[in-house]
Design an enzyme around this catalytic site. Structure first.
Site, mmCIF file in Angstrom:
data_model
loop_
_atom_site.group_PDB
_atom_site.id
_atom_site.type_symbol
_atom_site.label_atom_id
_atom_site.label_comp_id
_atom_site.label_asym_id
_atom_site.label_seq_id
_atom_site.Cartn_x
_atom_site.Cartn_y
_atom_site.Cartn_z
ATOM 1 N N GLU A 1 94.624 14.990 81.436
ATOM 2 C CA GLU A 1 93.374 15.778 81.486
ATOM 3 C C GLU A 1 93.613 16.986 80.376
ATOM 4 O OE1 GLU A 1 90.460 18.141 84.491
ATOM 5 O OE2 GLU A 1 92.543 18.043 84.944
ATOM 6 N N LYS B 1 83.002 14.905 84.078
ATOM 7 C CA LYS B 1 83.679 15.139 85.277
ATOM 8 C C LYS B 1 82.678 15.791 86.451
ATOM 9 C CE LYS B 1 87.711 17.926 87.290
ATOM 10 N NZ LYS B 1 88.754 18.708 86.884
ATOM 11 N N CYS C 1 90.803 14.162 87.419
ATOM 12 C CA CYS C 1 91.577 15.371 88.505
ATOM 13 C C CYS C 1 90.767 15.451 89.715
ATOM 14 C CB CYS C 1 91.520 16.482 87.788
ATOM 15 S SG CYS C 1 93.051 17.466 88.511
#
Length: 293
Positions: A42, A115, A152
């Site tokens: 990331e 995300k 994540c």
């Protein structure tokens, strides 16, 4: 069909060009080892700037169609015939996202993920920088199979993994930045972090690939240490390959997608699902009824 995947991990500094060059070198190492899909961590172009809130960091963001690192990775993907999920800080109009562009083996962009779950913890100040993603969870068709991407904090949510596999994802990829917890220095979340994704693999009968960063990073007196431990699971959740906590590295693993597909079909976890009973998942509090006033 067999496909060889790779996870990577590396430290990052404020020498952005050096970070990009290091990432490119890892991609080439993975390709030399036979990898066809290579995962970078990331926000690999910079340190994890979300460690605190600084307005100037918004200047790091670029639109997907004017992002120089993506262009560089497209060239490598085309030359080495690789699929590359490329994490980047995206600007779209007045919105900012933590994103991944999925580059296919011919160099074309075949997918774009933003995300969905945005954390807000000390030293993980992402809500200051990123809007919640609006792309939804996807299964992206590439030369080497259909892949799902989460970023994540997305990896802690079983609903995200299930949604991607329901849509046809054959391998799940999670670029990551996770390490120490500054308010609870005795907490080491590494095993918990790996276990939750191993659960996604086991529950969905799908391999999982995770790439985390390594090294210490600090800003204005706040210091974090990222614990690496990037890994690849098989479709039962067993760890096939795992990195240590401190070394820059590339790990590869070959997956037989046809064998995994047959195992998933025979195991019955998708046959026996009861979507009619899962309505509470569409609410925050589990209450399917409308509150009375």
């Amino acid at each position: 069909m067999q496909v060889t995947v790779a996870c990577t991990q590396m430290p990052c500094s404020w020498d952005i060009e050096a970070n990009i060059a290091r990432a490119e070198a890892l991609v080439h190492r993975a390709a030399d080892a036979g990898a066809q899909i290579v995962l970078l961590q990331e926000l690999f172009e910079t340190p994890y700037f979300c460690i605190d809130e600084q307005n100037q960091h918004f200047d790091l963001a670029r639109p997907i169609d004017d992002q120089p690192t993506i262009r560089r990775m497209q060239k490598i993907a085309r030359e080495r015939e690789l699929v590359l999920p490329v994490p980047f800080f995206e600007r779209a109009g007045l919105a900012y996202y933590n994103s991944v562009a999925i580059v296919d083996a011919d160099g074309s962009i075949v997918g774009h993920y933003r995300k969905s779950h945005i954390p807000d913890f000390p030293a993980y100040e992402e809500k200051y920088y990123f809007s919640p993603g609006d792309t939804g969870f996807q299964a992206i068709e590439t030369r080497y199979g259909r892949i799902g991407i989460g970023i994540c904090w997305d990896q802690w949510f079983p609903e995200a993994a299930r949604a991607m596999v329901l849509k046809g994802a054959e391998i799940l990829f999670y670029p990551t930045a996770i390490g120490s917890e500054i308010e609870t220095p005795d907490l080491d979340s590494k095993d918990h972090w790996q276990t939750v994704m191993r659960g996604h693999a086991a529950a969905n009968v799908v391999p999982v690939v995770a790439s985390n960063r390594i090294g210490k990073e600090s800003s204005k007196g706040v210091e974090m240490e990222f614990y690496g431990s990037s890994f690849i699971t098989d479709h039962t959740g067993a760890i096939a390959k795992s990195a240590d906590r401190t070394s820059e590295c590339v790990l590869t693993q070959t997956i037989d997608l046809e064998a995994v597909r047959g195992y998933r079909r025979a195991w019955g976890v998708f046959r026996d699902r009861r979507p009619d009973l899962y309505g509470s998942l569409l609410t925050l509090d589990g209450n399917q009824t409308t509150p009375t006033r």
